[in-house]
Design a protein around this motif. Sequence first.
Motif, mmCIF file in Angstrom:
data_model
loop_
_atom_site.group_PDB
_atom_site.id
_atom_site.type_symbol
_atom_site.label_atom_id
_atom_site.label_comp_id
_atom_site.label_asym_id
_atom_site.label_seq_id
_atom_site.Cartn_x
_atom_site.Cartn_y
_atom_site.Cartn_z
ATOM 1 N N ILE A 24 34.864 37.317 117.449
ATOM 2 C CA ILE A 24 34.644 37.892 116.116
ATOM 3 C C ILE A 24 35.271 37.076 114.983
ATOM 4 O O ILE A 24 34.737 37.027 113.882
ATOM 5 N N HIS A 25 36.416 36.408 115.229
ATOM 6 C CA HIS A 25 37.133 35.746 114.139
ATOM 7 C C HIS A 25 36.695 34.295 113.978
ATOM 8 O O HIS A 25 36.637 33.548 114.953
ATOM 9 N N GLY A 74 42.638 49.206 90.069
ATOM 10 C CA GLY A 74 42.715 50.166 88.976
ATOM 11 C C GLY A 74 43.297 49.610 87.693
ATOM 12 O O GLY A 74 43.298 50.298 86.662
ATOM 13 N N SER A 75 43.785 48.365 87.733
ATOM 14 C CA SER A 75 44.358 47.763 86.522
ATOM 15 C C SER A 75 43.288 47.219 85.590
ATOM 16 O O SER A 75 43.554 46.981 84.407
ATOM 17 N N GLY A 76 42.087 46.971 86.115
ATOM 18 C CA GLY A 76 41.029 46.366 85.292
ATOM 19 C C GLY A 76 41.227 44.893 85.039
ATOM 20 O O GLY A 76 40.537 44.309 84.210
ATOM 21 N N ALA A 77 42.156 44.270 85.762
ATOM 22 C CA ALA A 77 42.518 42.873 85.482
ATOM 23 C C ALA A 77 41.640 41.862 86.196
ATOM 24 O O ALA A 77 41.753 40.663 85.927
ATOM 25 N N PHE A 78 40.759 42.316 87.083
ATOM 26 C CA PHE A 78 39.997 41.378 87.905
ATOM 27 C C PHE A 78 38.536 41.320 87.458
ATOM 28 O O PHE A 78 37.922 42.338 87.150
ATOM 29 N N ASP A 79 38.009 40.098 87.437
ATOM 30 C CA ASP A 79 36.602 39.895 87.089
ATOM 31 C C ASP A 79 35.676 40.348 88.205
ATOM 32 O O ASP A 79 34.568 40.823 87.960
ATOM 33 N N ALA A 80 36.109 40.156 89.444
ATOM 34 C CA ALA A 80 35.293 40.496 90.603
ATOM 35 C C ALA A 80 36.167 41.132 91.674
ATOM 36 O O ALA A 80 37.296 40.688 91.908
ATOM 37 N N VAL A 81 35.635 42.169 92.300
ATOM 38 C CA VAL A 81 36.291 42.823 93.424
ATOM 39 C C VAL A 81 35.347 42.716 94.612
ATOM 40 O O VAL A 81 34.195 43.162 94.541
ATOM 41 N N VAL A 82 35.822 42.107 95.692
ATOM 42 C CA VAL A 82 35.014 41.891 96.897
ATOM 43 C C VAL A 82 35.592 42.758 98.001
ATOM 44 O O VAL A 82 36.750 42.587 98.389
ATOM 45 N N VAL A 83 34.788 43.685 98.512
ATOM 46 C CA VAL A 83 35.241 44.580 99.565
ATOM 47 C C VAL A 83 34.339 44.406 100.788
ATOM 48 O O VAL A 83 33.177 43.997 100.672
ATOM 49 N N THR A 84 34.871 44.734 101.948
ATOM 50 C CA THR A 84 34.055 44.714 103.163
ATOM 51 C C THR A 84 34.442 45.878 104.051
ATOM 52 O O THR A 84 35.488 46.507 103.858
ATOM 53 N N GLU A 85 33.557 46.183 104.996
ATOM 54 C CA GLU A 85 33.821 47.270 105.930
ATOM 55 C C GLU A 85 34.291 46.721 107.271
ATOM 56 O O GLU A 85 34.175 45.550 107.569
ATOM 57 N N MET A 86 34.825 47.642 108.049
ATOM 58 C CA MET A 86 35.331 47.313 109.370
ATOM 59 C C MET A 86 34.185 46.940 110.320
ATOM 60 O O MET A 86 33.021 47.205 110.067
ATOM 61 N N VAL A 87 34.552 46.300 111.410
ATOM 62 C CA VAL A 87 33.652 46.055 112.532
ATOM 63 C C VAL A 87 34.083 47.035 113.637
ATOM 64 O O VAL A 87 35.271 47.147 113.926
ATOM 65 N N GLU A 88 33.191 47.779 114.132
ATOM 66 C CA GLU A 88 31.752 47.853 114.136
ATOM 67 C C GLU A 88 31.238 48.615 112.903
ATOM 68 O O GLU A 88 31.710 49.697 112.587
ATOM 69 N N ILE A 89 30.229 48.052 112.212
ATOM 70 C CA ILE A 89 29.727 48.668 110.997
ATOM 71 C C ILE A 89 29.140 50.057 111.270
ATOM 72 O O ILE A 89 29.283 50.965 110.449
ATOM 73 N N ALA A 90 28.491 50.251 112.411
ATOM 74 C CA ALA A 90 27.948 51.571 112.736
ATOM 75 C C ALA A 90 29.068 52.605 112.857
ATOM 76 O O ALA A 90 28.899 53.767 112.450
ATOM 77 N N ASP A 91 30.224 52.205 113.380
ATOM 78 C CA ASP A 91 31.351 53.121 113.486
ATOM 79 C C ASP A 91 31.954 53.410 112.112
ATOM 80 O O ASP A 91 32.439 54.520 111.861
ATOM 81 N N HIS A 118 39.988 42.904 105.835
ATOM 82 C CA HIS A 118 40.657 42.760 107.121
ATOM 83 C C HIS A 118 40.603 41.299 107.544
ATOM 84 O O HIS A 118 40.466 40.400 106.701
ATOM 85 N N SER A 119 40.668 41.045 108.852
ATOM 86 C CA SER A 119 40.797 39.677 109.328
ATOM 87 C C SER A 119 39.529 38.850 109.168
ATOM 88 O O SER A 119 39.578 37.627 109.328
ATOM 89 N N LEU A 120 38.387 39.449 108.847
ATOM 90 C CA LEU A 120 37.191 38.661 108.541
ATOM 91 C C LEU A 120 37.163 38.243 107.075
ATOM 92 O O LEU A 120 36.248 37.541 106.652
ATOM 93 N N VAL A 121 38.143 38.696 106.306
ATOM 94 C CA VAL A 121 38.503 38.052 105.035
ATOM 95 C C VAL A 121 39.552 37.000 105.357
ATOM 96 O O VAL A 121 39.369 35.815 105.137
ATOM 97 N N GLY A 122 40.659 37.472 105.917
ATOM 98 C CA GLY A 122 41.703 36.570 106.361
ATOM 99 C C GLY A 122 42.451 35.913 105.217
ATOM 100 O O GLY A 122 42.206 36.168 104.045
ATOM 101 N N ARG A 123 43.361 35.045 105.586
ATOM 102 C CA ARG A 123 44.165 34.338 104.589
ATOM 103 C C ARG A 123 43.512 33.026 104.157
ATOM 104 O O ARG A 123 43.579 32.644 102.999
#
Length: 316
Positions: free
Chosen positions: A249-250, A119-136, A58-63
């Motif tokens: 937050i941003h 799902g293509s297997g083409a990436f060396d690393a996949v970086v994921v994050t969760e939404m804010v608020e993390i408790a939610d 999301h926007s805490l990754v950003g462009r």
Amino acid sequence: MLHLTRRSAVAGLGLALAGAGAVAWQSRPDISAEKARALYAQPLMKPAGALKVFHLGHSLVGRDMPAMLAQLAGPEHTYKSQLGWGTSLKQHWEPDQVINGFAEENKRPHFRAAKQAIGSGAFDAVVVTEMVEIADAIRYHDAATYLARWAELAWDANPRTRIYLYETWHHTDDGNGWLTRIDRDLRKYWLGQVKYPALTRTDAPIHLIPAGQVMAAFVRAAQASGGTPGITTLHDLFARRDDGTPDTIHFNDLGAYLVALTHFAVLYHRNPVGLPYALLRADGTNAHAPDPQTAQLMQQVVWDVIQRHPETGVAA
């Protein structure tokens, strides 16, 4: 590309956390520090060259942050992403879920549909994050289940893919205290109720990009020194809204640079001290660069924090 990455079995961890049932993530107790240390005792191999990275979030990754990371890593580093506004891992996964801001954030060359890409297997690393608020995210969006699903999708396609959970932060005006919550939330939420439960469904460790920890450590380091040029308060890492009020937050360009340094150090296993600090935004305009003294402090704090967290996969 990466050398061969070891897929480590986590059967012992699965037994330690088993018994609560697949739907009762929140009720599971946190694993012990000893079990966590054992799981991440062996560091990952340092990448031999440039990486292909996928960012999901999301926007805490950003462009701008992934664009800065690419500049730090060099011209052979490539990346794709799928972003939304405040989007959870569940919302990215389920086709009937709405991803707010999808059209706005993904109308650009670096977009690639997440399921197809991972799902293509083409990436060396996949970086994921969760939404804010993390408790939610944990309470309402089954964060651990969907972290496991994204990891399984990647590993089913390519067992060598490295999966990273990007730890973020919460609003600067949180009533419990911004620093207090970052200190508490890593183990309570990001590890104890998202990453460790997800590992019961996988057969390899999910590693950590501790950006929240870096943010907090840098703010403390700047405060301890009486301020560093351009940084006198944590709000100097965050943007301002159109009306001039602080965005709680941003990150701004300085915050994006600090987070990009953190990604670089974890993904490439390299000390970022000495890296460039005058970078471009994703649109090709000049980002607001930190003062050289501030950039050096940022770089040193990043490496110090990463050395304290074996779950990054980086050798101390």
